[in-house]
Motif scaffolding. Structure first.
Motif, short mmCIF file in Angstrom:
data_model
loop_
_atom_site.label_atom_id
_atom_site.label_comp_id
_atom_site.label_asym_id
_atom_site.label_seq_id
_atom_site.Cartn_x
_atom_site.Cartn_y
_atom_site.Cartn_z
N SER A 120 0.22 3.99 -11.63
CA SER A 120 0.49 3.91 -10.21
C SER A 120 -0.16 5.12 -9.55
O SER A 120 0.04 6.25 -10.00
CB SER A 120 2.00 3.92 -9.95
N GLN A 126 2.71 4.50 -2.75
CA GLN A 126 1.71 3.96 -3.66
C GLN A 126 0.58 3.30 -2.88
O GLN A 126 0.81 2.53 -1.97
CB GLN A 126 2.36 2.91 -4.58
N ALA A 128 -2.36 2.27 -4.89
CA ALA A 128 -3.03 1.42 -5.87
C ALA A 128 -2.30 1.46 -7.19
O ALA A 128 -1.54 2.38 -7.47
CB ALA A 128 -4.48 1.88 -6.07
N GLY A 141 -4.47 -3.37 -8.11
CA GLY A 141 -3.62 -3.74 -6.98
C GLY A 141 -3.79 -2.71 -5.89
O GLY A 141 -3.84 -1.51 -6.16
N ASN A 143 -2.53 -1.48 -1.80
CA ASN A 143 -1.58 -1.59 -0.69
C ASN A 143 -2.28 -1.17 0.58
O ASN A 143 -2.63 0.00 0.77
CB ASN A 143 -0.35 -0.71 -0.94
N CYS A 162 2.10 -4.79 -4.56
CA CYS A 162 0.83 -4.57 -3.87
C CYS A 162 0.57 -5.75 -2.93
O CYS A 162 1.05 -6.86 -3.15
CB CYS A 162 -0.32 -4.43 -4.86
N LYS A 165 -4.97 -7.90 -4.77
CA LYS A 165 -5.41 -7.57 -6.13
C LYS A 165 -6.88 -7.93 -6.26
O LYS A 165 -7.40 -8.83 -5.59
CB LYS A 165 -4.58 -8.27 -7.20
#
Length: 190
Positions: A120, A126, A128, A141, A143, A162, A165
């Motif tokens: 993470s 977060q 990615a 993933g 965000n 997320c 992707k």
């Protein structure tokens, strides 16, 4: 950027207050439960001590010696963690991971929080997560909001970890487009 160790210490202190138990008591109860899987241990803590999902999850990682964090600023060595994630048939996917991390190295400071099967990447939140999805594919993933989906950038249903992707099967796929999307996610994370 928040200090991850200080944040962990604060969360653990709050867990002790909310549960009314010391970390030693909680550890003893976890071991006595006879459970071994992370999800079972987390659920046990939630049901037995009325902890929220996040607190129980963090406590399991901490008590089982799995919680670690490193930042790009401190130059933390993640090679052992990555060796565990990219093992066996997934070992061939490690160059994809390495190419991605190299491509974003110049973004600025961020925290890398290893999980069981992925990493993470966080700023204030977060931005990615990256890890092998199968023996032949890494998933990245991201965000971020308001970015139109494409054939490569797949929008995910709301409520997941997320918003988007990207499926990666080769280090060559870490191109300017992937880096630009990741930079947008990085910048929107604080």
């Amino acid at each position: 950027m928040a200090d991850p160790q200080k944040a962990l210490e604060t969360q653990l202190a709050n867990i002790e207050k909310r549960s009314g138990k010391s970390l030693v008591d909680l550890s003893t109860a976890l071991k006595a439960s006879g459970l071994t899987k992370h999800g079972e241990l987390r659920d046990f803590l939630q049901q037995t001590f009325a902890l929220g999902h996040g607190d129980a999850n963090t406590l399991v990682h901490y008590l089982m010696g799995q919680w670690t964090a490193a930042t790009t600023e401190s130059g933390g060595d993640l090679s052992g963690v990555l060796d565990g994630i990219y093992t066996g048939p997934k070992a061939a996917l490690r160059p994809i991971h390495d190419a991605f991390m190299e491509a974003i190295a110049g973004f600025g400071p961020y925290e890398v929080a290893p999980k069981k099967t992925y990493l993470s990447l966080r700023r204030k939140k977060q931005f990615a997560m990256i890890g092998p999805a199968t023996n032949t594919r890494v998933e990245l993933g991201l965000n971020m909001k308001g970015v139109p989906a494409t054939d490569r950038l797949v929008e995910l249903p709301p409520g997941g970890m997320c918003n988007y992707k990207i499926k990666l099967t080769s280090a060559d796929e870490i191109d300017a487009e992937v880096v630009a999307w990741t930079r947008l996610a990085y910048e929107s994370a604080g």
